[in-house]
Motif scaffolding. Structure first.
Motif, PDB file in Angstrom:
ATOM      1  N   ILE A 393       0.713  -1.386  -0.181  1.00  0.00           N
ATOM      2  CA  ILE A 393      -0.247   0.116   0.062  1.00  0.00           C
ATOM      3  C   ILE A 393       0.950   1.628   0.376  1.00  0.00           C
ATOM      4  CG2 ILE A 393      -2.308  -1.159   1.036  1.00  0.00           C
ATOM      5  CD1 ILE A 393      -1.451   0.264   3.451  1.00  0.00           C
ATOM      6  N   GLY A 394       2.265   1.166   0.116  1.00  0.00           N
ATOM      7  CA  GLY A 394       2.954   2.170   0.086  1.00  0.00           C
ATOM      8  C   GLY A 394       3.623   2.575   1.679  1.00  0.00           C
ATOM      9  N   SER A 395       4.665   3.567   1.600  1.00  0.00           N
ATOM     10  CA  SER A 395       5.499   3.980   2.717  1.00  0.00           C
ATOM     11  C   SER A 395       5.043   5.120   3.332  1.00  0.00           C
ATOM     12  CB  SER A 395       6.843   4.069   2.448  1.00  0.00           C
ATOM     13  OG  SER A 395       6.638   5.888   1.196  1.00  0.00           O
ATOM     14  N   ARG A 396       3.744   5.456   2.610  1.00  0.00           N
ATOM     15  CA  ARG A 396       3.231   7.042   2.811  1.00  0.00           C
ATOM     16  C   ARG A 396       1.871   6.401   3.835  1.00  0.00           C
ATOM     17  NH1 ARG A 396       4.891   8.368  -2.044  1.00  0.00           N
ATOM     18  NH2 ARG A 396       6.452  10.496  -2.336  1.00  0.00           N
ATOM     19  N   PHE A 397       1.264   5.286   2.601  1.00  0.00           N
ATOM     20  CA  PHE A 397      -0.231   5.630   3.227  1.00  0.00           C
ATOM     21  C   PHE A 397       0.142   4.361   4.461  1.00  0.00           C
ATOM     22  CE2 PHE A 397      -4.042   3.232   3.284  1.00  0.00           C
ATOM     23  CZ  PHE A 397      -4.983   3.960   3.445  1.00  0.00           C
TER      24      PHE A 397
END
Length: 498
Positions: A393-397
């Motif tokens: 889901i990504g390093s930001r989310f």
């Protein structure tokens, strides 16, 4: 005029249909239909009716307070003085504006004061009491200092719960608040200093550092804690304290990387610096500022957010000065793209995360009974983080999703333990902050001038992650409110039995 045989008038016969009178049942159905239509159009209240101040307690642990007196309190000034002192204590210990406001409304309502208005602006609290046909009273209290004391904040939360439950009068409440503000913190200073070092050491292990890096992180953060304490004695502004501490931890890591450690172990400076700067980040203040902005306190949120950005700026300024000094010593370029594979198995990392959260709780002066529950919430948040990374889901989310889980569990655990959500959520969420991203971005901005856009993008990315974590904690707290109504009412019932 035509008349009936019995003398009554005959109804006119002009071709119009004759209307039969409605039965009582039809009259009631007609009234009910009109009432339903009015509700659908206007809602339960008239559209221009003002919101009652007691309605602000909806969704808080203090909804439906038990009124202890009938009518207006004859000694309203003493009640307002007590409410202001309680609000000042909550602000000093790190509470958000919404929690302070609901606490004031709850205790003044429970102690018999109506017609009050509360205004909270950054670091001041004002209460206006204007009963009908009486002289109004307006009092203001300014908060001029802050301290780490989550144990004291939990005790104040429990005091408000007891007042709302109707089991504590004003005189006893004043005495209990005096005891809370005068009591010593749960952990001595030397233990807090050791906790700084232990947190840095174990978190470096989580990031992929070995025993040598953890040892350096432990020693450097012991010096950082002592430096911060000494600068505090000299009344140095917080901006320069944070900048000095981040400079110290950075320059120690860079010098050891440049000249080698005494034991001959090659140490990556990035993870050592990250282990040192995480505790310097103003996590609690940032969470409170986001919470205030979402809950409708824009002025308070702006003031806290500015203070948070100044602290964040001091942090990166200290790192930048450390890079400049290290470059002057002939430091070789650092490969900021270097990744650090895990050094330990997953179960070992989970244990290290639990220890790290425990150490954060000690530095924030959390009560002893909350340390293990806070560590458990932090472990769950970390598992959600690595689970989010695993599904892509990504390093930001992923940090934001983990923060939502932490915020939700923190409210449930905190209310069950008689504490506000912030006390559990902030220590548990500190491990989600992007320390490596901050380090790499500041290095690129300071040393590699040709890649300044990449460094600026990295800092924006780090800022987005930090704000996402803070907003996730607030969202988790909001999602947990329907699940914790019974916990709040059970807490008040226990207080009444006492």
């Amino acid at each position: 005029m035509n008349k009936e045989p019995d003398g009554r008038r005959r109804p006119p016969t002009d071709g119009l249909p004759r209307t039969e009178p409605m039965s009582p049942m039809q009259v009631r159905q007609n009234v009910a239909a009109k009432r339903m239509l009015r509700r659908l159009v206007q809602g339960e209240n008239p559209p221009t009716a003002p919101l009652s101040i007691v309605d602000r307690l909806a969704g808080s642990p203090y909804a439906n307070p038990m009124i202890q007196v009938g009518g207006v309190d004859a000694s309203a000034r003493k009640t307002i003085d007590f409410a202001l002192k309680l609000a000042e204590s909550m602000f000093r210990y790190g509470a958000g504006a919404l929690e302070v406001e609901t606490s004031i409304i709850a205790i003044t309502a429970a102690l018999g004061l109506k017609n009050i208005e509360v205004d909270i602006t950054n670091q001041s609290v004002a209460i206006n009491y204007a009963p009908k046909d009486q002289t109004p009273i307006s009092l203001l209290r300014v908060v001029r200092s802050w301290t780490n004391n989550y144990a004291g904040l939990s005790q104040v939360h429990q005091l408000v719960t007891d007042i709302v439950a109707g089991g504590v009068g004003r005189e006893e409440a004043v005495r209990r608040l005096e005891d809370i503000t005068r009591s010593a913190k749960p952990f001595p200073r030397w233990m807090v200093t050791v906790a700084f070092g232990v947190f840095s050491a174990v978190f470096v292990g989580v990031l992929g550092g070995g025993l040598g890096a953890s040892m350096v992180a432990f020693i450097s953060n012991m010096f950082v804690s002592l430096l911060a304490r000494q600068l505090g004695r000299w009344r140095t502004p917080d901006f320069f304290i944070t900048a000095s501490c981040s400079f110290l931890v950075t320059i120690i890591a860079l010098l050891l990387w440049r000249f080698g450690s005494p034991v001959g172990i090659q140490i990556a400076p990035a993870i050592v610096v990250v282990g040192g700067i995480l505790l310097l980040l103003p996590t609690g203040r940032l969470v409170s500022s986001v919470q205030d902005a979402i809950n409708g306190f824009p002025v308070t949120a702006a003031g806290r957010f500015l203070s948070t950005m100044l602290t964040f700026g001091a942090l990166v300024a200290g790192i930048a000065v450390g890079f400049v000094v290290g470059d002057m010593t002939g430091m070789e370029p650092i490969d900021v793209t270097e990744t650090f594979p895990p050094r330990y198995d997953l179960w070992v990392i989970v244990v290290l995360i639990a220890i790290a959260v425990l150490m954060i709780g000690i530095t924030e002066q959390t009560s002893v009974k909350l340390l293990l529950p806070t560590a458990a919430v932090g472990v769950v948040g970390y598992l959600v983080l690595i689970g989010g990374d695993a599904v892509g889901i990504g390093s930001r989310f992923a940090p934001a999703l983990a923060a939502v889980a932490i915020g939700l569990l923190a409210r449930v655990v905190a209310l069950r333990m008689g504490a506000p959500q912030l006390v559990v959520a902030v220590p548990a969420a500190l491990i989600l902050l992007p320390g490596l991203t901050i380090f790499r971005s500041m290095y690129v901005l300071t040393i590699e001038e040709s890649e300044i856009l990449i460094g600026a993008g990295g800092m924006l990315n780090a800022g987005a992650i930090v704000l996402g974590v803070a907003a996730g904690i607030v969202l988790g707290d909001t999602l947990a409110r329907p699940l914790t109504r019974s916990l709040a009412s059970n807490e008040r019932r226990r207080a009444r039995r006492r």
